[in-house]
Design a protein around this motif. Sequence first.
Motif, short mmCIF file in Angstrom:
data_model
loop_
_atom_site.label_atom_id
_atom_site.label_comp_id
_atom_site.label_asym_id
_atom_site.label_seq_id
_atom_site.Cartn_x
_atom_site.Cartn_y
_atom_site.Cartn_z
N ALA A 1 0.81 -1.22 0.00
CA ALA A 1 0.00 0.00 0.00
C ALA A 1 0.84 1.28 0.00
O ALA A 1 0.31 2.37 -0.23
CB ALA A 1 -0.93 0.00 1.22
N ALA A 2 2.15 1.14 0.25
CA ALA A 2 3.00 2.33 0.32
C ALA A 2 2.96 3.10 -1.00
O ALA A 2 3.11 2.53 -2.08
CB ALA A 2 4.44 1.92 0.64
N GLY A 3 2.73 4.40 -0.91
CA GLY A 3 2.68 5.24 -2.10
C GLY A 3 1.32 5.29 -2.76
O GLY A 3 1.11 6.07 -3.70
N LYS A 4 0.38 4.46 -2.29
CA LYS A 4 -0.97 4.47 -2.85
C LYS A 4 -1.86 5.39 -2.02
O LYS A 4 -1.52 5.79 -0.91
CB LYS A 4 -1.57 3.05 -2.87
N GLU A 5 -3.01 5.72 -2.56
CA GLU A 5 -3.98 6.52 -1.83
C GLU A 5 -4.40 5.79 -0.56
O GLU A 5 -4.73 4.60 -0.60
CB GLU A 5 -5.22 6.77 -2.71
#
Length: 342
Positions: free
Chosen positions: A316-320
């Motif tokens: 999930a890193a860097g995602k909304e």
Amino acid sequence: MAEGRIRTVTARPNAESLIKPGELVDLVEVTPLTLNDRRIYNQLLENAWDAIDKPVTHLIPKSALRGSHNSNDRVGESLERLMSAIVKVAVIWDGEPAIERVQLLGGNLESGRADGMLEYEIPARLRKIIGNSQVFARLQREVMFALSSKYALTLYEMVQKRGNLRWKASEKFTLDSLRGIMGVPKGKLTSWSNLKLRAIDPAVAEVKALSDFMVEIAPIKTGRAVTHVELRWWRKDGDATGAADRALQFSKVGRRVRAEGRTEELSVPGVGSLRARPAWLESRGAALQTATYETARLRHPGYDIYFIEGEWRSWAAGKEPATDPDRAFLAFFRSYAEKNPL
């Protein structure tokens, strides 16, 4: 357990145990199978045993393969994986060692009825291997269904194949061959530390707790790297055998707790108490709700929920940011478990 140089097909299963040819114990899966696949395959072999080396079809009720769940869907999925699985079996050809590649399961016909029958075939080349086999493992049914991972079941079969050898109490394997026999998927658990932590140590603990043998897997280094392992086994004394019998009466999670030497209370029926969240996760984000972790453990027993949380946070890193992190984590966990079955 290996029981002398008699033809494997003459050995008889009984109410407590079934027979598995030794060649199908130390095989290398080109297509990794799940724990449920392996259990179902052992049942198919047992059901066909009276004519296992004959060119005939075999019938078994689908209900006999379902285990503790009520759906035939998982049985069908296992059958399809078994049909597509190619394995490498060590054989002797013209007096010399050779590798034979065979399919585990031939064509089959499944009734559309939930209480219907399954008709199936053992492939011809595999029938020949079984017909020539002289070494086998005798597997206790109760232990086979009690073990909670494919790695533990494979290790149990390896020890049962070797347990009665009077002249041998250990065997060395290259690390790559052990990975292959245990069915570790390519690209997974690539370091010795991860393989030991995630596959070997839990499997050894379960087999020691539930079988008639004590087991060790010791690393052997070439230079600074672990390149081989030594599998060691010895029969338990009376007290330890009694402890194994008692362990089989515990719930799955209770068995795992005792196998690891822990004594904490179980806070959720069928699921171990929730251990503290590791410190390394604190820097990755705030903890989820306790109920979310408990739900994950109930839905996916056997997985390390905090390891999966770490995988989710990396993905999930860097995602909304998710609107509902708890629901997003459970959805990721479900997808992860489907792609990485135990």
